[in-house]
Design a protein around this motif. Structure first.
Motif, mmCIF file in Angstrom:
data_model
loop_
_atom_site.group_PDB
_atom_site.id
_atom_site.type_symbol
_atom_site.label_atom_id
_atom_site.label_comp_id
_atom_site.label_asym_id
_atom_site.label_seq_id
_atom_site.Cartn_x
_atom_site.Cartn_y
_atom_site.Cartn_z
ATOM 1 N N MET A 175 0.520 9.151 -29.399
ATOM 2 C CA MET A 175 -0.642 9.988 -29.715
ATOM 3 C C MET A 175 -0.612 11.262 -28.864
ATOM 4 S SD MET A 175 -3.568 7.019 -29.715
ATOM 5 C CE MET A 175 -5.052 8.005 -29.811
ATOM 6 N N GLN A 176 0.080 11.185 -27.750
ATOM 7 C CA GLN A 176 0.069 12.307 -26.814
ATOM 8 C C GLN A 176 1.503 12.752 -26.562
ATOM 9 O OE1 GLN A 176 -2.119 10.845 -23.411
ATOM 10 N NE2 GLN A 176 -4.017 10.703 -24.586
ATOM 11 N N ASP A 177 1.957 13.736 -27.316
ATOM 12 C CA ASP A 177 3.341 14.209 -27.150
ATOM 13 C C ASP A 177 3.549 14.705 -25.730
ATOM 14 O OD1 ASP A 177 4.251 13.798 -29.789
ATOM 15 O OD2 ASP A 177 3.008 15.491 -30.423
ATOM 16 N N THR A 191 -1.119 14.145 -19.592
ATOM 17 C CA THR A 191 -1.503 14.427 -20.976
ATOM 18 C C THR A 191 -3.018 14.369 -21.144
ATOM 19 O OG1 THR A 191 -1.281 12.096 -21.519
ATOM 20 C CG2 THR A 191 0.650 13.501 -21.873
ATOM 21 N N HIS A 192 -3.709 13.852 -20.137
ATOM 22 C CA HIS A 192 -5.179 13.824 -20.150
ATOM 23 C C HIS A 192 -5.661 13.640 -18.714
ATOM 24 C CE1 HIS A 192 -4.669 9.219 -21.141
ATOM 25 N NE2 HIS A 192 -3.967 9.602 -20.118
ATOM 26 N N THR A 193 -6.939 13.931 -18.483
ATOM 27 C CA THR A 193 -7.429 13.761 -17.112
ATOM 28 C C THR A 193 -7.919 12.328 -16.869
ATOM 29 O OG1 THR A 193 -9.574 14.726 -17.711
ATOM 30 C CG2 THR A 193 -7.977 16.189 -16.676
ATOM 31 N N SER A 194 -7.634 11.423 -17.816
ATOM 32 C CA SER A 194 -7.895 10.001 -17.542
ATOM 33 C C SER A 194 -7.075 9.537 -16.345
ATOM 34 C CB SER A 194 -7.519 9.150 -18.758
ATOM 35 O OG SER A 194 -8.188 9.601 -19.900
ATOM 36 N N SER A 195 -5.972 10.252 -16.064
ATOM 37 C CA SER A 195 -5.149 9.911 -14.896
ATOM 38 C C SER A 195 -5.971 10.020 -13.610
ATOM 39 C CB SER A 195 -3.938 10.836 -14.823
ATOM 40 O OG SER A 195 -4.385 12.176 -14.785
ATOM 41 N N TYR A 217 -1.400 18.768 -20.528
ATOM 42 C CA TYR A 217 -0.245 19.321 -21.249
ATOM 43 C C TYR A 217 0.199 18.388 -22.368
ATOM 44 C CZ TYR A 217 -0.060 22.067 -16.968
ATOM 45 O OH TYR A 217 -0.389 22.881 -15.925
ATOM 46 N N ARG A 218 0.517 18.959 -23.523
ATOM 47 C CA ARG A 218 1.102 18.156 -24.606
ATOM 48 C C ARG A 218 2.139 18.989 -25.338
ATOM 49 N NH1 ARG A 218 -4.081 14.586 -26.819
ATOM 50 N NH2 ARG A 218 -4.813 14.112 -24.715
ATOM 51 N N ASN A 219 3.183 18.309 -25.767
ATOM 52 C CA ASN A 219 4.294 19.019 -26.380
ATOM 53 C C ASN A 219 3.969 19.368 -27.844
ATOM 54 O OD1 ASN A 219 6.737 20.061 -27.029
ATOM 55 N ND2 ASN A 219 7.913 18.171 -26.745
ATOM 56 N N TYR A 271 -10.131 4.633 -32.019
ATOM 57 C CA TYR A 271 -9.257 3.793 -31.191
ATOM 58 C C TYR A 271 -8.702 4.577 -30.012
ATOM 59 C CZ TYR A 271 -5.342 1.291 -29.343
ATOM 60 O OH TYR A 271 -4.502 0.679 -28.469
ATOM 61 N N PHE A 272 -8.868 4.051 -28.824
ATOM 62 C CA PHE A 272 -8.156 4.518 -27.629
ATOM 63 C C PHE A 272 -7.720 3.271 -26.895
ATOM 64 C CE2 PHE A 272 -11.377 7.800 -28.456
ATOM 65 C CZ PHE A 272 -10.556 8.908 -28.611
ATOM 66 N N PRO A 273 -6.517 3.243 -26.348
ATOM 67 C CA PRO A 273 -6.034 2.015 -25.701
ATOM 68 C C PRO A 273 -6.842 1.631 -24.464
ATOM 69 C CG PRO A 273 -4.391 3.793 -25.578
ATOM 70 C CD PRO A 273 -5.519 4.310 -26.376
ATOM 71 N N LEU A 305 -15.841 14.811 -29.009
ATOM 72 C CA LEU A 305 -15.257 14.020 -27.923
ATOM 73 C C LEU A 305 -14.906 12.598 -28.360
ATOM 74 C CD1 LEU A 305 -17.727 11.985 -26.831
ATOM 75 C CD2 LEU A 305 -18.441 14.047 -25.659
ATOM 76 N N GLY A 306 -14.075 11.967 -27.515
ATOM 77 C CA GLY A 306 -13.754 10.553 -27.670
ATOM 78 C C GLY A 306 -14.402 9.783 -26.539
ATOM 79 N N CYS A 307 -14.753 8.519 -26.814
ATOM 80 C CA CYS A 307 -15.439 7.758 -25.767
ATOM 81 C C CYS A 307 -15.322 6.260 -26.047
ATOM 82 C CB CYS A 307 -16.910 8.160 -25.707
ATOM 83 S SG CYS A 307 -17.784 7.882 -27.259
ATOM 84 N N GLY A 308 -15.847 5.462 -25.147
ATOM 85 C CA GLY A 308 -15.844 4.021 -25.358
ATOM 86 C C GLY A 308 -16.141 3.276 -24.074
ATOM 87 N N PHE A 328 -18.236 2.860 -18.883
ATOM 88 C CA PHE A 328 -17.914 3.678 -20.049
ATOM 89 C C PHE A 328 -17.105 4.884 -19.621
ATOM 90 C CE2 PHE A 328 -22.326 5.461 -19.181
ATOM 91 C CZ PHE A 328 -21.957 6.776 -18.947
ATOM 92 N N ALA A 329 -16.396 5.444 -20.591
ATOM 93 C CA ALA A 329 -15.600 6.644 -20.330
ATOM 94 C C ALA A 329 -15.701 7.549 -21.546
ATOM 95 C CB ALA A 329 -14.143 6.273 -20.071
ATOM 96 N N PHE A 330 -15.528 8.808 -21.315
ATOM 97 C CA PHE A 330 -15.504 9.770 -22.428
ATOM 98 C C PHE A 330 -14.601 10.926 -22.035
ATOM 99 C CE2 PHE A 330 -19.053 10.798 -19.644
ATOM 100 C CZ PHE A 330 -18.865 12.141 -19.392
ATOM 101 N N GLY A 331 -14.114 11.637 -23.029
ATOM 102 C CA GLY A 331 -13.258 12.786 -22.732
ATOM 103 C C GLY A 331 -13.428 13.855 -23.793
HETATM 104 N N1 PHE Z 1 -8.172 10.506 -22.775
HETATM 105 C C1 PHE Z 1 -8.559 10.696 -24.149
HETATM 106 C C2 PHE Z 1 -7.759 11.841 -24.737
HETATM 107 O O1 PHE Z 1 -7.226 12.603 -24.011
HETATM 108 C C3 PHE Z 1 -10.020 10.982 -24.299
HETATM 109 C C4 PHE Z 1 -10.857 9.797 -23.941
HETATM 110 C C5 PHE Z 1 -11.280 9.627 -22.662
HETATM 111 C C6 PHE Z 1 -11.226 8.873 -24.903
HETATM 112 C C7 PHE Z 1 -12.060 8.547 -22.336
HETATM 113 C C8 PHE Z 1 -11.974 7.792 -24.579
HETATM 114 C C9 PHE Z 1 -12.403 7.615 -23.301
HETATM 115 O O2 PHE Z 1 -7.665 11.962 -25.935
#
Ligand code: PHE
Length: 364
Positions: A175-177, A191-195, A217-219, A271-273, A305-308, A328-331
């Motif tokens: 999902m994230q090149d 590829t995301h700030t979830s890191s 960054y994503r390719n 869906y997000f893993p 946004l995405g969340c869960g 919970f988390a969101f981005g």
């Molecule tokens: N990390 C996801 C993205 O970059 C966004 C996300 C964050 C989704 C937290 C759900 C929860 O696409």
């Protein structure tokens, strides 16, 4: 009889002397010669003018010297001599005045600067629109008790993928090149700030309530709709009894603060893993209010946004018991929010540094 004396500048004789000294120039003749010199004088800089002043008008100058000679002029010749001297003095003063502007000029050869001109103003810069929006997002969540957390842009596999319930060969990685760092296959450009969320869960005691702004960054091929780098703000809240209702309420608050109280919100399953259940959140289109436009692609809704709820596996990866703690988390993409807020319709504008674009955000 008083003999004339030799001046270091010019030889001066009294009028009386000249009557006796055959062949010596009379005062009148001396003045005539000096007047010719004055008339021919054509200075080009302040230094030449100053030399002229010293020679003719200075305290030991010729005007002074010749005036002292008046004492020795016999009374009958004084009037004539006085007039002559006076004219001579006026001529020297007039010449000096005529070139007085040279006194203010820069020394010849140097740069000519008009110091009376108003100074050049230093143009005020503007905040980048992405920073304006990022600051606003952050401050809304800060008001809810979230604090800012940051992390490295070059990340290892564990923090960017594996710890977030995306082990090696997990299809969600597609999902994230990803850009990999050539020197070390374990390193990626995040590829995301979830890191950052992973790093915080690893090091900070619970509860955590963080907002993570940063570049990712994503390719992707660069176009109006995609770029190889962009900006995110991701949030994470882990504590006892955190529910999906808390997530929804937090995001409602964000939307009303950011886009106004009239804005409607809807959640779609996604869906997000690293979250379960997962959702994407849409808001009613802020441009057409639902009637249909190019921003919402005539659907009346724009995804923001995405969340869960944080996946139990992710909590376990950091030694957190999912039966005791939930979160919970969101981005969200900062470019996306900026696009909605300011109707910027080409992602490339954000990184082209075109002053005509940036100037429109002056004062924000
Ligand atoms: N990390 C996801 C993205 O970059 C966004 C996300 C964050 C989704 C937290 C759900 C929860 O696409």
């Amino acid at each position: 009889m008083q003999l004339g004396y030799a001046s270091h500048i010019f030889q001066v004789f009294t009028l009386a002397d000249t009557q006796y000294l055959c062949g010596m120039p009379s005062l009148q003749e001396q003045i005539q010669v000096l007047e010719q010199e004055i008339n021919a004088f054509n200075p080009t800089d302040a230094n030449e003018l100053e030399q002229f002043r010293i020679k003719f008008l200075g305290t030991k100058g010729l005007v002074k010297q010749l005036s002292t000679e008046m004492k020795s002029v016999p009374p009958e010749g004084r009037r004539e001599a006085g007039l002559m001297l006076n004219n001579f003095k006026k001529l020297a003063e007039g010449k000096y005045e005529a070139f007085s502007q040279l006194k203010d000029a820069a020394p010849s050869g140097g740069p000519t600067v008009d110091i009376t001109l108003p100074g050049a103003s230093i143009p005020a810069g503007t905040r980048h629109p992405l920073k304006v929006v990022e600051n606003e997002i952050v401050s809304i969540f800060e008001r809810l008790g979230f604090s800012v957390a940051t992390g490295p842009e070059i990340e290892d596999d564990w923090h960017n993928f594996t710890s977030l319930n995306m082990p090696e060969h997990h299809t969600a990685r597609d999902m994230q090149d990803t850009f990999y760092v050539a020197q070390n296959p374990d390193w990626v450009l995040r590829t995301h700030t979830s890191s950052v969320q992973a790093r915080i869960l690893e090091t900070q005691p619970l509860p955590v309530r963080i907002i993570c702004p940063g570049r990712v960054y994503r390719n992707e091929t660069i176009s109006a709709r995609a770029h190889c780098f962009f900006h995110q703000c991701e949030g994470l809240y882990v504590d006892k009894n955190v529910s999906f209702a808390d997530l929804k309420q937090t995001l409602y608050y964000f939307v009303t603060e950011m886009f106004g109280t009239d804005t409607k919100v809807r959640f779609r399953p996604s869906y997000f893993p690293f979250t379960e259940p997962s959702a994407e959140m849409d808001i009613s289109c802020t441009v057409c209010s639902g009637s249909g436009c190019s921003l919402c692609k005539h659907t009346g809704w724009v995804e923001i946004l995405g969340c869960g709820m944080v996946h139990p596996n992710m909590l376990r990866n950091f030694g957190i018991d999912p039966d005791e703690y939930t979160g919970f988390a969101f981005g969200m993409g900062v470019e996306r929010i900026t696009q909605i807020k300011f109707q910027v319709n080409d992602l490339r504008l954000y990184s082209q540094n075109d002053v005509r674009f940036l100037k429109q955000f002056q004062g924000l």
